[in-house]
Design an enzyme around this catalytic site. Structure first.
Site, short mmCIF file in Angstrom:
data_model
loop_
_atom_site.label_atom_id
_atom_site.label_comp_id
_atom_site.label_asym_id
_atom_site.label_seq_id
_atom_site.Cartn_x
_atom_site.Cartn_y
_atom_site.Cartn_z
N SER A 8 52.40 50.32 45.28
CA SER A 8 51.39 50.05 44.25
C SER A 8 50.34 51.12 44.04
O SER A 8 49.17 50.81 43.84
CB SER A 8 50.67 48.74 44.56
OG SER A 8 51.36 47.71 43.99
N ASP A 18 49.83 42.83 42.43
CA ASP A 18 49.31 44.10 42.95
C ASP A 18 47.81 44.21 42.74
O ASP A 18 47.06 44.64 43.63
CB ASP A 18 50.02 45.27 42.25
CG ASP A 18 51.52 45.21 42.42
OD1 ASP A 18 51.97 44.46 43.30
OD2 ASP A 18 52.23 45.91 41.69
#
EC number: 2.7.1.157
Length: 434
Positions: free
Chosen positions: A121, A166
């Site tokens: 991420s 995320d």
């Protein structure tokens, strides 16, 4: 470096961490809970607000060129996921949330140690970091949950139809604990990981940029179509349904029951766009313009049965994982490892988001002491996460390094960032001193 770029000094700094998803892959955008933790690697931005309307962005990594634009005329090019576009997503998300039109600019220097396109991420951390930077420059306040929701929505400006995990963990993470992240409404619950085990991240060294490929968005659409066909099969108002979780919630049944319904309602053979249309009683034109996203309108096959089976079984594994952590039986590490192994098999066979290198790396990790190992992040490259008994960690790292990185000639790409033990880190924050 800030001084050499901008001829001045930063006024404050913002950091936002990357994350590893321990279990719950590709289900956040279907409405289901996931179980990530923040990693210690992060994005860091040094910021100086300026009186002009120019937004100037620089990166400590020479691979990422400088960029500047007018703060009140933000254009995000969906066709090219360039690094600065992720910053612009966070900036624009805050700008639009408050309905602001006359923003002053800023000088920003971006630094990060999250490996790019690794499934940890880095892109979402940059979006979150930029959102928090913009909020701070404006002198506005939002809760962490509001920030996470804005950043999840704004990352879609770049064309990725993600689900919000995320951004949520980047803001809601706390040191020392993983989190069960639930959606609608967004909330995070602590999950205490077993003390006798360590989670190890290993990078396959195959890069996958999810905004640059259609794989990711095709899966989102396959899940959307599966939800609509399941809803129609059960006589629900299918045209309003977008997510597989909505079908379960409306029917009020268990995940096991949803797996049974999937067996009856969908067939394992791939669906053509024409068959989807005849099942739903709509035209191809309606399918393309009203249901599919712009970058999935030319897809010719949809594997609806396989995708739904993965999502409902993976959602059940997340809940099972949390339950085992809470009850902490003597064989906790073994049980969690089995769930992670089942998750990888489902990602590989039903969701088809693995790749040969990830499968090889998972096998090597299990061979050298991991109780469980699976791909993490979108897949098609990126990282694996393994649960390793703490007393086997040193030999595990040495053997995996030799078997995957040295033998295969990947040693050139091997850095400390490629194989490391991690523990749950804290979330995004603003600070005044570097």
């Amino acid at each position: 470096m800030f001084n050499s770029k901008f001829g001045s000094t930063p006024k404050f700094y913002v950091r936002a961490p990357g994350r590893v998803n321990i279990i719950g892959e590709h289900i956040d955008y279907c409405g289901y809970s996931v179980l990530p933790m923040a990693v210690e690697q992060d994005m860091l931005i040094a910021v100086e607000p300026v009186k002009t309307q120019t937004l100037q962005l620089a990166n400590t990594n020479p691979l990422y060129p400088d960029f500047s634009t007018n703060a009140n005329n933000i254009q995000i090019d969906k066709t090219k996921p360039l690094w600065h576009n992720y910053f612009l997503c966070g900036f624009k998300g805050i700008q639009e949330h408050f309905g602001l039109s006359n923003l002053t600019g800023m000088n920003c220097l971006v630094d990060g140690n999250i490996p790019p396109s690794s499934g940890l991420s880095s892109s979402s951390a940059l979006v979150c970091c930029a959102g928090l930077v913009t909020l701070t420059v404006l002198g506005m306040n939002l809760s962490k949950v509001e920030l996470a929701e804005i950043c999840a929505k704004s990352e879609r400006y770049i064309g990725t139809e993600g689900g919000g995990m995320d951004q949520s963990i980047s803001f809601l993470a706390e040191e020392g604990t993983a989190k069960l992240i639930e959606f609608s409404p967004l909330r995070a619950t602590d999950v205490k990981l077993p003390s006798g085990a360590v989670f190890v991240i290993a990078n396959s060294c195959v890069e996958m940029n999810k905004a640059a490929t259609s794989h990711f968005n095709v899966r989102v659409m396959e899940c959307r179509l599966a939800a609509k066909l399941l809803a129609k099969y059960r006589g629900l108002q299918w045209d309003k349904v977008l997510r597989l979780e909505e079908v379960q919630a409306t029917l009020g049944v268990s995940l096991q029951e949803m797996l049974r319904i999937t067996e009856h309602a969908l067939h394992p053979e791939p669906y053509s766009p024409e068959e989807v249309c005849s099942c739903l009683g709509i035209s191809l034109q309606e399918l393309r313009t009203q249901i599919l996203s712009p970058n999935t309108q030319d897809v010719l096959v949809f594997k609806l049965y396989q995708r739904a089976k993965h999502v409902y079984s993976e959602a059940a594994r997340v809940l099972q994982f949390k339950k085992i952590c809470e009850e902490a039986p003597d064989n906790t590490v073994q049980l969690l490892g089995e769930l992670m192994n089942q998750s990888h098999a489902s990602c590989r066979d039903l969701y088809e988001c693995s790749c040969p290198e990830l499968d090889q790396l998972v096998d090597i990790c299990r061979k050298f002491g991991a109780q469980g190992s699976r791909l993490t992040g979108a897949g098609w490259g990126g990282c694996t996460v393994s649960i390793v008994p703490a007393d086997k960690l040193t030999s595990f790292l040495a053997h995996v390094h030799e078997a995957y990185y040295q033998r295969s000639g990947r040693n050139g790409t091997f850095e400390k960032q490629s194989l490391f033990a991690t523990k749950p880190g804290g979330g995004a924050l603003v600070f005044l001193e570097a």
